[in-house]
Write a protein that holds these residues in place. Structure first.
Motif, short mmCIF file in Angstrom:
data_model
loop_
_atom_site.label_atom_id
_atom_site.label_comp_id
_atom_site.label_asym_id
_atom_site.label_seq_id
_atom_site.Cartn_x
_atom_site.Cartn_y
_atom_site.Cartn_z
N THR A 43 0.88 -1.37 -0.05
CA THR A 43 -0.03 0.04 -0.01
C THR A 43 0.78 1.23 0.06
O THR A 43 1.93 1.19 0.66
N GLY A 44 0.21 2.36 -0.53
CA GLY A 44 1.23 3.45 -0.62
C GLY A 44 0.08 4.75 -1.49
O GLY A 44 -0.42 4.19 -2.44
N GLU A 45 0.85 5.86 -1.12
CA GLU A 45 0.15 6.87 -2.01
C GLU A 45 0.49 7.00 -3.60
O GLU A 45 1.48 6.29 -3.99
N PRO A 46 -0.33 7.60 -4.33
CA PRO A 46 -0.12 7.77 -5.70
C PRO A 46 1.35 8.20 -5.89
O PRO A 46 2.05 9.21 -5.05
N GLY A 47 2.35 7.68 -6.68
CA GLY A 47 3.74 8.44 -7.14
C GLY A 47 4.59 7.77 -6.19
O GLY A 47 5.90 7.91 -6.52
N VAL A 48 4.25 6.98 -5.12
CA VAL A 48 5.38 6.52 -4.22
C VAL A 48 6.16 5.29 -4.56
O VAL A 48 7.25 5.23 -4.16
N GLY A 49 5.81 4.83 -5.76
CA GLY A 49 6.69 3.76 -6.35
C GLY A 49 6.22 2.28 -6.13
O GLY A 49 7.07 1.44 -6.52
N LYS A 50 4.95 2.08 -6.02
CA LYS A 50 4.42 0.69 -5.86
C LYS A 50 4.61 0.01 -7.17
O LYS A 50 4.87 -1.18 -7.23
N THR A 51 4.45 0.67 -8.09
CA THR A 51 4.54 -0.05 -9.57
C THR A 51 5.82 -0.56 -10.07
O THR A 51 6.11 -1.63 -10.44
N ALA A 52 6.87 0.48 -9.57
CA ALA A 52 8.21 0.10 -10.08
C ALA A 52 8.78 -1.10 -9.18
O ALA A 52 9.31 -1.85 -9.48
N LEU B 137 4.45 1.44 1.92
CA LEU B 137 5.48 1.90 1.36
C LEU B 137 5.36 3.62 1.59
O LEU B 137 4.43 4.21 1.08
N ALA B 138 6.25 3.88 2.39
CA ALA B 138 6.37 5.41 2.89
C ALA B 138 7.09 6.05 1.84
O ALA B 138 7.62 5.64 0.82
#
Length: 225
Positions: A32-41, A183-184
């Motif tokens: 979990t994490g905010e948009p743009g924090v790098g989850k997709t990467a 994911l912070a």
């Protein structure tokens, strides 16, 4: 290391451990994490690592505009159809109708869930499987119900389910109890390292302003300049 993964050493360790465990005995993990924090990467890094290890990787993603009930899992199920001889005639029909390969009454989520799980288990007896789901929060409920059903039943099966979602994670998908990792934002040192790696010629004053504006969000750090 890919610029998008700067500062993500701890998360890469978590994912590496998960991939090892799931390839041997199954498991599920939710990022979990905010948009743009790098989850997709991170999902893509995990998928690449799993593929290099010989795992069958099946990827899909939710869509904010897609409303077809089974669309979210089509890319997961289509590669498994070569193994559909493990299914009953009713299960094969349900899967074919859900995928739009045959006409018929729309199947119930329970029937599809059982059929998808049977397909996955049949394949997993031959090769480990990793299901990667991005933008879980946009997965339509029908597909989400199937995913939740599978994720709760993968232990002991060499099937891994790795998903990512904006917080809060969707509660309607039945993923309560699935292990999660938040994911912070990047810390100041990692944020600075990312900017320096991608934009080494930035003047110090500009770099500091970008660091302040981005507040540790990797996507902002890469796009604001």
């Amino acid at each position: 290391m890919d610029d998008a993964l700067v500062g993500r050493g701890p998360e890469l360790v978590v994912l590496g451990d998960f991939l090892t465990r799931s390839a041997a005995d199954g498991g599920a993990l939710l990022l979990t994490g905010e948009p743009g924090v790098g989850k997709t990467a991170l999902l893509q890094a995990a998928a690449a690592r799993a593929a290099q290890a010989g795992t069958m990787v099946l990827q899909t993603a939710g869509s904010a505009v897609e409303m077809i009930s089974f669309s979210g899992l089509t890319q997961v199920v289509m590669p498994l159809l070569a193994y559909d001889d493990c299914l009953s005639a009713d299960q094969r029909e349900a899967v074919s109708v859900a995928l739009g390969l045959a006409d018929g009454r729309p199947p119930q989520p329970a029937a599809i869930s059982q059929a998808v799980l049977a397909l996955l288990r049949a394949v997993a007896r031959q090769v480990p499987i990793l299901i990667v789901v991005d933008d879980l929060q946009w997965l339509v409920p029908f597909s989400g119900d199937v995913l939740g059903f599978v994720a709760r039943r993968v232990p002991g099966s060499r099937i891994g389910v790795l998903a990512a979602s904006r917080p809060p994670a969707p509660g309607h998908l039945g993923l309560d109890g699935v292990p999660s990792h938040h994911l912070a934002a990047l810390d100041p040192a990692a944020s600075d390292a990312l900017l320096r790696a991608r934009f080494p010629a930035l003047p110090p004053r500009v770099r500091q302003r970008l660091l302040d504006e981005a507040a540790g969000n990797p996507l902002a750090l890469l796009e604001l300049p």
